[in-house]
Design an enzyme around this catalytic site. Structure first.
Site, PDB file in Angstrom:
ATOM      1  N   GLY A  91      -6.825   7.586  -2.618  1.00 41.71           N
ATOM      2  CA  GLY A  91      -6.721   8.038  -1.235  1.00 41.71           C
ATOM      3  C   GLY A  91      -8.090   8.215  -0.599  1.00 41.71           C
ATOM      4  O   GLY A  91      -8.550   7.324   0.084  1.00 41.71           O
ATOM      5  N   SER A 186      -7.922   1.950  -6.658  1.00 40.15           N
ATOM      6  CA  SER A 186      -8.367   2.314  -5.334  1.00 40.15           C
ATOM      7  C   SER A 186      -9.414   3.418  -5.374  1.00 40.15           C
ATOM      8  O   SER A 186     -10.420   3.304  -6.060  1.00 40.15           O
ATOM      9  CB  SER A 186      -7.144   2.700  -4.506  1.00 40.15           C
ATOM     10  OG  SER A 186      -7.401   2.565  -3.159  1.00 40.15           O
ATOM     11  N   TYR A 187      -9.178   4.564  -4.659  1.00 36.54           N
ATOM     12  CA  TYR A 187     -10.137   5.669  -4.758  1.00 36.54           C
ATOM     13  C   TYR A 187     -10.113   6.294  -6.152  1.00 36.54           C
ATOM     14  O   TYR A 187     -10.992   7.066  -6.506  1.00 36.54           O
ATOM     15  CB  TYR A 187      -9.871   6.733  -3.687  1.00 36.54           C
ATOM     16  CG  TYR A 187     -11.058   7.647  -3.461  1.00 36.54           C
ATOM     17  CD1 TYR A 187     -12.117   7.256  -2.646  1.00 36.54           C
ATOM     18  CD2 TYR A 187     -11.146   8.881  -4.099  1.00 36.54           C
ATOM     19  CE1 TYR A 187     -13.226   8.072  -2.460  1.00 36.54           C
ATOM     20  CE2 TYR A 187     -12.250   9.705  -3.913  1.00 36.54           C
ATOM     21  CZ  TYR A 187     -13.285   9.293  -3.101  1.00 36.54           C
ATOM     22  OH  TYR A 187     -14.386  10.101  -2.929  1.00 36.54           O
ATOM     23  N   HIS A 438      -3.422  -5.052  -3.261  1.00 39.57           N
ATOM     24  CA  HIS A 438      -4.184  -3.862  -3.636  1.00 39.57           C
ATOM     25  C   HIS A 438      -3.542  -3.130  -4.813  1.00 39.57           C
ATOM     26  O   HIS A 438      -4.236  -2.574  -5.656  1.00 39.57           O
ATOM     27  CB  HIS A 438      -4.258  -2.933  -2.418  1.00 39.57           C
ATOM     28  CG  HIS A 438      -5.188  -1.778  -2.578  1.00 39.57           C
ATOM     29  ND1 HIS A 438      -6.550  -1.926  -2.679  1.00 39.57           N
ATOM     30  CD2 HIS A 438      -4.951  -0.445  -2.662  1.00 39.57           C
ATOM     31  CE1 HIS A 438      -7.123  -0.737  -2.798  1.00 39.57           C
ATOM     32  NE2 HIS A 438      -6.168   0.177  -2.792  1.00 39.57           N
TER      33      HIS A 438
END
Length: 470
Positions: A91, A186-187, A438
């Site tokens: 996030g 991702s994050y 992603h």
């Protein structure tokens, strides 16, 4: 979603509690709490399962009352012999339950009618899976101190996640000493190496291998702001998504910008890029969007700041199903969600957490350099149709490490077809996944299962020759 079995299940819980009392055990006893955390059945579940699963809270800070929510699923077969794998979404502010468990690598996936189906490519085919909603304010995780939600950042997230693991192993002592791996996307590209470093440091200070960390793997991971931005802009331009002029402006105005805290000039050109992209999903540029009523915002700037979001066949509305399912009172009851601290409306990601994020280093490559010398197995994978943290970003980032090549770049195969490409370096393995966005396990679940199998085994990705000879 009412189920006549719920009365029986409640009685079973009471029976277990009374037996514990008779044996002189209390709810504070970790083994008792483990049994209280066991999930007996989920609303919408019409199939039997051969594995146990558990969910609940672990308090990571008594003073402020910070408690992290987890969901743990044992391996389908012989869990005592399988490694333990932790999955972290990013996030910052997005739920690992929402994405990792319910949409990607977990066994329980959600249909449009909110019934469940068993994911045939779940990673619990090969490992025991632990999903963690971190930090507090994400998913069902909470704090008794409201200011905690405004003061999240990378440093405290790693500290709280380590505290969670230490207490979780006390609750599940049968997994102490088990081979342990951390994965995420991702994050999570920040969370995963930062937590790995914290574990290595803790083990060293303790003088023993308290948590038997063997390695980590990240996908489409935010790693280094400069190289990640460079790769994003080049990917969008080379795939024909943005104009030459916007490409040049992005490189000038967003150069060296933080992904979390951008300048107003960079924000403006990101909005221009978003308009040029049109109504597509930058997380998976060739797959359809989920139909919605009214206008659908596609602000690239906002999407790049929330780095991480959305089986049978690919369903672009998976996130929508998760929101409906996890807001259901009976689902929350089955998962032992604390009613007192449950959010009034559960959501996949928290804007409050994202917009108030405190510390986010521009790079975690220093951690890679440090941990490569500790003998950890480190892999980076990338879906090649993602425009948020694309394969170009990952390759630029790896190239900056200037690692010697151990095995040269080549295609890897699954069932005789190219699954992607791979290159092995001294201390790190790179794997791309062909046609994935992603969230690799969402778009290419079968290829993602092949990926985790190779990673856990410590072998190279399969070649065409190996497939042909089998």
């Amino acid at each position: 979603m009412a189920n006549p079995k719920w009365g029986f299940l409640l009685l079973l819980h009471v029976f277990v509690f009374l037996i514990n009392l008779q044996l002189g055990l209390s709810e504070e006893d970790p083994l008792v709490q483990q049994q209280l955390d066991r999930v007996l059945e989920l609303p919408g579940q019409s199939f039997n399962i051969s594995f146990a699963h558990y969910s609940g809270y672990v308090t990571v800070n008594q003073e402020s009352g910070r408690a992290l929510f987890y969901w743990f699923t044992e391996a389908v077969e012989d869990p005592d012999s399988k490694p333990l794998v932790l999955w972290l979404n990013g996030g910052p502010g997005c739920s690992s339950i929402a994405y990792g468990e319910a949409e990607e690598i977990g066994p329980f996936h959600i249909k449009p009618d909110l019934s469940l189906y068993l994911n045939p490519y779940s990673w619990n085919q090969v490992a025991n899976l632990l999903f963690l909603d971190s930090p507090v304010g994400v998913g069902f995780s909470y704090s008794n101190t409201s200011s905690d939600l405004l003061n999240n950042g990378d440093k405290r997230t790693a500290e709280d996640s380590l505290a969670f693991l230490l207490k979780w192993f006390e609750r599940f002592p049968q997994f102490k000493g088990r081979e342990f791996y951390i994965t995420g996307e991702s994050y999570g590209g920040h969370y995963v190496p930062q937590l790995s470093k914290a574990i290595v440091k803790y083990n060293k200070a303790s003088g023993e291998n308290v948590i038997n960390l063997k390695g980590y793997m990240v996908g489409n991971a935010l790693t280094d702001d400069f190289h990640d931005h460079l790769g994003v802009f080049q990917f969008m331009w080379s795939t024909g998504l943005i104009s030459d002029q916007t490409f040049k402006l992005l490189n000038v105005l967003c150069d060296f910008q933080s992904f979390i805290h951008t300048s107003s000039a960079c924000d403006k050109v990101l909005d221009i890029a978003s308009d040029e992209l049109g109504d597509i999903d930058p997380y998976s540029i060739y797959t359809p969007l989920c139909p919605v009523n009214g206008s659908q915002s596609n602000r690239l700037r906002k999407r790049m700041k929330v780095i991480g979001r959305v089986n049978e066949q690919y369903d672009p509305c998976t996130e929508k199903h998760s929101v409906a399912y996890f807001n259901h009172a009976e689902v929350q009851k089955a998962l032992h969600v604390n009613k007192e601290f449950a959010p009034p409306k559960w959501d996949t990601c928290s804007d409050l957490i994202n917009e108030n994020w405190k510390d986010s280093p521009r790079t975690v490559l220093d951690i890679y350099r440090e941990l490569m010398h500790k003998g950890l197995r480190i892999w980076m994978f990338s879906g090649d149709t993602d425009a948020i943290i694309p394969v170009t970003s990952t390759r630029y980032t790896i190239d900056s490490l200037k690692l010697p090549t151990v095995k040269p770049f080549r295609a890897w195969y699954d069932d005789g077809k190219v699954g992607g490409w791979t290159q092995e370096y001294e201390g790190l393995t790179f794997v791309s996944v062909r046609g994935a966005g992603h969230e690799v396990p969402l778009h290419k679940p079968k290829l993602a299962l092949a990926l985790i199998k190779a990673f856990l085994a410590g072998t190279s990705m399969p070649s065409l020759e190996l497939v042909s000879d089998s």
